[in-house]
Design a protein around this motif. Structure first.
Motif, PDB file in Angstrom:
ATOM      1  N   GLU A 277       0.835  -1.194   0.000  1.00 57.98           N
ATOM      2  CA  GLU A 277       0.000   0.000   0.000  1.00 57.98           C
ATOM      3  C   GLU A 277       0.868   1.241   0.000  1.00 57.98           C
ATOM      4  O   GLU A 277       2.047   1.204   0.348  1.00 57.98           O
TER       5      GLU A 277
ATOM      6  N   TYR B 254      -1.074   5.903  -3.394  1.00 59.81           N
ATOM      7  CA  TYR B 254      -1.964   5.654  -4.522  1.00 59.81           C
ATOM      8  C   TYR B 254      -3.153   4.788  -4.125  1.00 59.81           C
ATOM      9  O   TYR B 254      -4.206   4.837  -4.743  1.00 59.81           O
TER      10      TYR B 254
ATOM     11  N   VAL C 213      -2.787  -2.624  -2.864  1.00 57.39           N
ATOM     12  CA  VAL C 213      -2.733  -3.742  -3.804  1.00 57.39           C
ATOM     13  C   VAL C 213      -3.076  -5.023  -3.053  1.00 57.39           C
ATOM     14  O   VAL C 213      -2.483  -5.322  -2.010  1.00 57.39           O
TER      15      VAL C 213
ATOM     16  N   LYS D  82      -5.094  -3.610  -7.865  1.00 54.80           N
ATOM     17  CA  LYS D  82      -4.720  -2.300  -7.320  1.00 54.80           C
ATOM     18  C   LYS D  82      -5.988  -1.467  -7.144  1.00 54.80           C
ATOM     19  O   LYS D  82      -6.634  -1.072  -8.110  1.00 54.80           O
ATOM     20  N   LYS D  83      -6.357  -1.212  -5.907  1.00 60.17           N
ATOM     21  CA  LYS D  83      -7.539  -0.414  -5.583  1.00 60.17           C
ATOM     22  C   LYS D  83      -7.090   1.010  -5.310  1.00 60.17           C
ATOM     23  O   LYS D  83      -6.426   1.294  -4.318  1.00 60.17           O
ATOM     24  N   LEU D  84      -7.434   1.907  -6.223  1.00 57.89           N
ATOM     25  CA  LEU D  84      -6.928   3.278  -6.152  1.00 57.89           C
ATOM     26  C   LEU D  84      -7.760   4.115  -5.197  1.00 57.89           C
ATOM     27  O   LEU D  84      -8.996   4.033  -5.180  1.00 57.89           O
TER      28      LEU D  84
ATOM     29  N   GLU E  54      -2.145   4.954 -16.017  1.00 54.66           N
ATOM     30  CA  GLU E  54      -1.701   3.570 -16.179  1.00 54.66           C
ATOM     31  C   GLU E  54      -2.313   2.927 -17.417  1.00 54.66           C
ATOM     32  O   GLU E  54      -1.661   2.162 -18.122  1.00 54.66           O
TER      33      GLU E  54
ATOM     34  N   SER F 298       6.875  -2.581 -13.062  1.00 51.55           N
ATOM     35  CA  SER F 298       5.496  -2.336 -12.646  1.00 51.55           C
ATOM     36  C   SER F 298       5.301  -0.886 -12.231  1.00 51.55           C
ATOM     37  O   SER F 298       6.244  -0.090 -12.216  1.00 51.55           O
ATOM     38  N   ASP F 299       4.059  -0.555 -11.873  1.00 48.78           N
ATOM     39  CA  ASP F 299       3.653   0.743 -11.328  1.00 48.78           C
ATOM     40  C   ASP F 299       3.925   1.891 -12.302  1.00 48.78           C
ATOM     41  O   ASP F 299       4.921   2.606 -12.191  1.00 48.78           O
TER      42      ASP F 299
END
Length: 510
Positions: free
Chosen positions: A194, A197, A200, A214-216, A230, A330-331
């Motif tokens: 976490e 942003y 995850v 990924k929970k934004l 993204e 990633s990211d």
């Protein structure tokens, strides 16, 4: 007349105090009204469902400001795929740099297993490159107009058996219920990480595929912005060393991204954290494999797609590692797109302290050279096992880049290698890694090599036999000439260790 009179008599009879003909009229009228009501409800439902789809397409789908074109890999000619799908979404956001989204997606007619679901259009194979190992998505020789490969490896889609289709024209459209089920209602035990942003979570889809969700966080529209960034950065691209974005969820205020699950931690955990404590020290060969995969991914993002993608946050925690020690970048929440006609863009300075290029930190001018600097820091981190900035060390060792330049300048290159390595690297391999790293972190951005050059230089240690070295020497001749033209120090791949040390030292003083 008698029959008519008898009919009138029958119709005039009263039932429940109401004449029969009145009851018949009421029944017919009620039946007609019932049919009309049913038709009205059906039409209203159809209109609402159509309006909800239109609203989703226009208002909820984030805009993509640039068009990313990807060549497919396959045995058929591109003329066999004449039909293209163009999805245009009009932007209503306030971002002045955003334009209408144009998702240029080729509708493949091949036997790609992704065609078994409605989301097949998302997954095209990455642009073909010439690769010595034959199984990489990208290699040292990167050409924008490369021909289609005939040896592309088709893997089974993790989305087989999921019937939903995508309104973005790529990926899978997951519902909130799907992801609640996959993550056990976003339980704390499934949290992978976490940050600012969001969070995850690890999850398992109904078809058994493991994913990372990924929970934004929806902080003043930040979730919408990160979601858009993204999607536009990696929504349409695929590469062996890029984490695969499988789909998304847009429902109410929720914005979630669904990635492939990479099951072996990240480079930061292997160098400094939990994976090192549980599994032991990462070997030199494994570190160089991770670094080379990361270089190939960046070479692909910078030189093989249009517009190029600037990651802006290359660091060890964003380099995921699978069980075969293949790296997955990633990211892409901070990523920016750069057109071929643009030398740089001006943007707010973002990134992680210690990895940010000095010219970007000072001026806000961003291009691919910023990623190359961050990659150089990453390589030094892998070589030394040290954090880029460590205030627990003496003052002259706090900054990794400056300390390493000082050590190499003092001819003490062998002392910088991670002391926790059980098997030390050869002098040749160490010097080559340091030479590449120091060229990448050159204070003058113009002197930094392209990532395709970095790939070729790192690949030089993959083939130890004399015959392979002779072949490699031929391949790298043009690269060395180009490097000399750029006034950047590079050495012959057959130089003695002392010569390489001289080059490294010279690079630190350039």
């Amino acid at each position: 007349m008698s029959s008519e009179s008898s009919l009138n008599v029958q119709l005039s009879k009263k039932i429940l105090g109401i004449k029969l003909w009145v009851l018949i009229c009421i029944s017919v009228g009620a039946f007609i009204i019932l049919i009309l009501c049913f038709l009205s409800i059906w039409v209203t439902f159809r209109r609402k469902s159509r309006k909800s789809v239109d609203k989703f397409s226009v208002n909820q789908i984030p805009n993509v400001s640039k068009d990313i074109r990807i060549d497919r890999v396959g045995t058929q000619s591109t003329h066999d795929h004449p039909d293209n799908l163009f999805l245009t979404v009009h932007d209503k956001a306030t971002d002045k740099n955003s334009e209408n989204m144009l998702a240029h997606l080729g509708m493949s007619k091949s036997s790609d297993p992704d065609n078994m679901s409605q989301c097949s259009s998302a997954y095209h194979h990455e642009r073909a490159f010439s690769s010595q190992s034959g199984d990489e998505g990208s290699s040292g020789t990167v050409r924008k107009q490369s021909s289609l490969s005939h040896g592309g490896v088709v893997t089974a889609s993790p989305l087989i058996g999921l019937p939903e289709f995508s309104h973005l024209g790529w990926g899978h459209w997951f519902t909130l219920r799907d992801l609640q089920f996959a993550t056990n209602r976003f339980s704390a035990e499934n949290v992978l990480g976490e940050g600012g942003y969001g969070v995850v979570y690890r999850g398992r889809l109904i078809n058994g595929t493991e994913v990372a969700v990924k929970k934004l966080l929806n902080n003043m529209g930040q979730a919408e912005k990160e979601f858009r960034v993204e999607v536009e950065a990696i929504g349409h691209v695929r590469h062996k060393n890029l984490v695969r974005l499988l789909g998304y969820c847009i429902e109410g205020v929720h914005r979630m991204l669904v990635y492939e699950y990479v099951n072996n931690g990240n480079l930061e955990q292997w160098l400094h954290g939990a994976m090192r404590q549980q599994q032991g020290t990462l070997t030199w060969e494994a570190r160089m494999k991770v670094i080379l995969g990361t270089a190939r991914a960046l070479s692909y993002l910078h030189e093989a797609i249009e517009p190029k993608v600037i990651h802006r946050d290359i660091k060890s925690s964003n380099i995921l590692i699978d069980d075969e020690f293949n790296s997955k970048v990633s990211d892409f929440g901070l990523a920016k797109l750069l057109d071929s006609g643009e030398s740089h863009i001006t943007t707010r300075v973002m990134g992680t302290f210690g990895y940010v290029a000095p010219e970007y930190a000072n001026t806000g001018l961003l291009n691919e050279k910023s990623d190359i600097y961050s990659f150089g820091v990453l390589l030094l981190e892998a070589v030394t096992g040290r954090d880029p900035v460590d205030y627990g060390r003496p003052a002259n060792e706090v900054n990794l880049v400056e300390w390493l330049k000082m050590m190499v300048g003092a001819r003490r290159a062998e002392e910088v290698v991670d002391p926790n390595l059980e098997v030390k690297p050869s002098t040749r391999s160490l010097k080559r890694a340091l030479l590449v790293a120091l060229r990448c972190v050159d204070h003058d951005a113009e002197n930094r090599p392209k990532m395709s050059q970095v790939v070729r230089m790192l690949e030089a240690d993959e083939y130890p036999s004399r015959e392979d070295r002779r072949n490699r020497k031929t391949r790298t001749t043009s690269m060395e000439i180009e490097s000399l033209k750029e006034n950047s120090v590079s050495g012959d791949t057959e130089n003695k260790p002392e010569d390489l040390e001289s080059q490294v030292a010279e690079t630190t003083h350039a």
